[in-house]
Structures are given as C-alpha cells and as structure tokens.
Write a protein that holds these residues in place. Sequence first.
Motif, PDB file in Angstrom:
ATOM      1  N   LEU A 101       2.966   2.426  -2.351  1.00  0.00           N
ATOM      2  CA  LEU A 101       1.823   2.654  -2.873  1.00  0.00           C
ATOM      3  C   LEU A 101       2.197   1.210  -3.803  1.00  0.00           C
ATOM      4  CD1 LEU A 101      -0.235   5.744  -3.366  1.00  0.00           C
ATOM      5  CD2 LEU A 101      -0.149   3.507  -1.702  1.00  0.00           C
ATOM      6  N   PHE A 102       2.209   0.205  -3.539  1.00  0.00           N
ATOM      7  CA  PHE A 102       2.527  -0.686  -4.984  1.00  0.00           C
ATOM      8  C   PHE A 102       1.379  -1.747  -5.406  1.00  0.00           C
ATOM      9  CE2 PHE A 102       4.249  -4.967  -5.681  1.00  0.00           C
ATOM     10  CZ  PHE A 102       4.664  -4.791  -7.278  1.00  0.00           C
ATOM     11  N   GLY A 103       0.763  -1.394  -7.071  1.00  0.00           N
ATOM     12  CA  GLY A 103      -0.177  -2.221  -7.393  1.00  0.00           C
ATOM     13  C   GLY A 103       0.381  -2.873  -8.281  1.00  0.00           C
TER      14      GLY A 103
ATOM     15  N   LEU B 264      -3.045  -4.994   2.192  1.00  0.00           N
ATOM     16  CA  LEU B 264      -3.824  -5.203   1.195  1.00  0.00           C
ATOM     17  C   LEU B 264      -4.702  -4.436   1.804  1.00  0.00           C
ATOM     18  CD1 LEU B 264      -4.006  -6.768  -1.579  1.00  0.00           C
ATOM     19  CD2 LEU B 264      -6.017  -7.538  -0.758  1.00  0.00           C
ATOM     20  N   ASP B 265      -5.089  -3.265  -0.050  1.00  0.00           N
ATOM     21  CA  ASP B 265      -5.937  -2.358   0.176  1.00  0.00           C
ATOM     22  C   ASP B 265      -6.943  -2.256  -1.156  1.00  0.00           C
ATOM     23  OD1 ASP B 265      -8.158  -0.405   0.336  1.00  0.00           O
ATOM     24  OD2 ASP B 265      -6.474   1.147   1.476  1.00  0.00           O
TER      25      ASP B 265
ATOM     26  N   THR C 135      -0.430  -2.415  -0.874  1.00  0.00           N
ATOM     27  CA  THR C 135      -0.715  -2.824  -1.866  1.00  0.00           C
ATOM     28  C   THR C 135      -2.033  -3.439  -2.406  1.00  0.00           C
ATOM     29  OG1 THR C 135       0.333  -4.909  -3.322  1.00  0.00           O
ATOM     30  CG2 THR C 135      -0.039  -5.933  -0.829  1.00  0.00           C
ATOM     31  N   TRP C 136      -2.472  -3.846  -3.729  1.00  0.00           N
ATOM     32  CA  TRP C 136      -3.517  -4.018  -4.183  1.00  0.00           C
ATOM     33  C   TRP C 136      -3.495  -4.259  -5.794  1.00  0.00           C
ATOM     34  CZ3 TRP C 136      -1.830   0.573  -3.747  1.00  0.00           C
ATOM     35  CH2 TRP C 136      -1.289   1.229  -5.554  1.00  0.00           C
TER      36      TRP C 136
ATOM     37  N   LEU D 112      -2.755 -12.068  -3.645  1.00  0.00           N
ATOM     38  CA  LEU D 112      -2.363 -10.798  -2.257  1.00  0.00           C
ATOM     39  C   LEU D 112      -2.701 -11.192  -1.396  1.00  0.00           C
ATOM     40  CD1 LEU D 112       0.120  -9.189  -3.435  1.00  0.00           C
ATOM     41  CD2 LEU D 112      -1.576  -7.661  -4.517  1.00  0.00           C
ATOM     42  N   GLU D 113      -3.895 -11.207  -1.055  1.00  0.00           N
ATOM     43  CA  GLU D 113      -3.961 -11.096   0.480  1.00  0.00           C
ATOM     44  C   GLU D 113      -3.533 -12.466   0.641  1.00  0.00           C
ATOM     45  OE1 GLU D 113      -7.830 -10.331   2.660  1.00  0.00           O
ATOM     46  OE2 GLU D 113      -7.848 -11.401   0.943  1.00  0.00           O
TER      47      GLU D 113
END
Length: 204
Positions: free
Chosen positions: A13-15, A76-77, A41-42, A62-63
């Motif tokens: 998980l990478f924000g 991307l979530d 990621t988000w 980012l998307e």
Amino acid sequence: MSEPAGPAASVALFGTSADPPTLGHRTLLEELTDHYPQVRTWASDNPFKTHGAPLAVRASLLEALVDGLEKPGLRLDQSLSSPRAVETLERARQQWPDAELVFVVGSDLLPQIQRWYAADEILHRCRLAVVPRLGWPLDSLQIDQLNRRGGQVEVLPLQIPAAASSTIRRHPDPQLVPPELWPVLLEQNLYGLRSCLASRPPLR
C-alpha cells in the motif's frame, strides 16, 4: 467486496500526495511490483502540506502513471485515500481480509510515524516497508523503537531517483516528469509546465 489474495499473499500500500507524480514515483511503483504480487496506490491529502492541485486532479495524474506502467498487479485505488493511515488500513483489511498488508513509506517519514494518530494500532495492523530517499538517511534507532512498539519494519533495497514533487513545483523541470503525465499537465496548465512545452520529453 474483498479481492482474492490468498492467505500468504502480500498487498503493498503506497499513498502519496502525487503533487505531481515524478520519475521517482514511477520507479518506486515499478520496483514495488517486483517485490509484491499486488500493489495499490492512491493520491492523498496531507493535512500538513499545501497542495499545488486538487485531490481529484492529482489522482488523475497518478492514474495516468499507473496505466502507463502496464503492470498486472498494480492499480490505483482511490477508495483507500485518507489523511489517517489507520483508516486506510481498515479499508484495506476489508478488501483483503487474509492478506499481509505492507504499508510503504519513504525514509523522510520515518521520524514522524511514532507521532501518527493511532500509531500503535498501525504498527500492529501491517508491516512497514521503508524506502530510502536521498537526503533522508535511515536511522536504525528509529527503526528499533518502532519494532519495540510492536512494528515489523523492513528496509527495501531500492534505488529511487532524486526527483521530488516539491522541486517541480518550485522549479518546473520537464526532465523530472514522467511522459505519461504530459497530456493532463498541458491540458490543465498545471505546475507551470506548459511554458516548458518546447523542451518536454516526447510523448509515448
């Protein structure tokens, strides 16, 4: 609805503020897919920062980066986005109830983690993966302190380009911008990069 991940699978998980995403973000996401079967990621709002673009725009950037990488396990979530890491982990656990959650942070954030909201709960809910960043040396004492509080901290042996979003905001430089972002950046005239049109990298 949870995603099938398997009992032994890991989800990284990478924000990130993604303000804007840089070649460093691109390399990191690509490298993470070599270490973990699933990477999410988000774009996030950091309450301690002033952002150069709205959250929805940064998520679009980012998307575009994620889509350009074309990595099967990377997505991307944006539903995971929260100013509080513990809320992100709660949402991730709902999606992957049996997976090992790996929360990825840069070494610049290492000194802050013990002051995060619900820090002990965060440390017990996930494994922390620390990515070295140029100018932010790893502090073994801080890692030991996190482990003593119940954390499981690992340092990822990655070489990430020194391309900071803050540098692009202060001094727009096309060489630090992933080529996948140029359509959105130019269309919306973001970060003063339109003036660099003549020297931008070629679009893919």
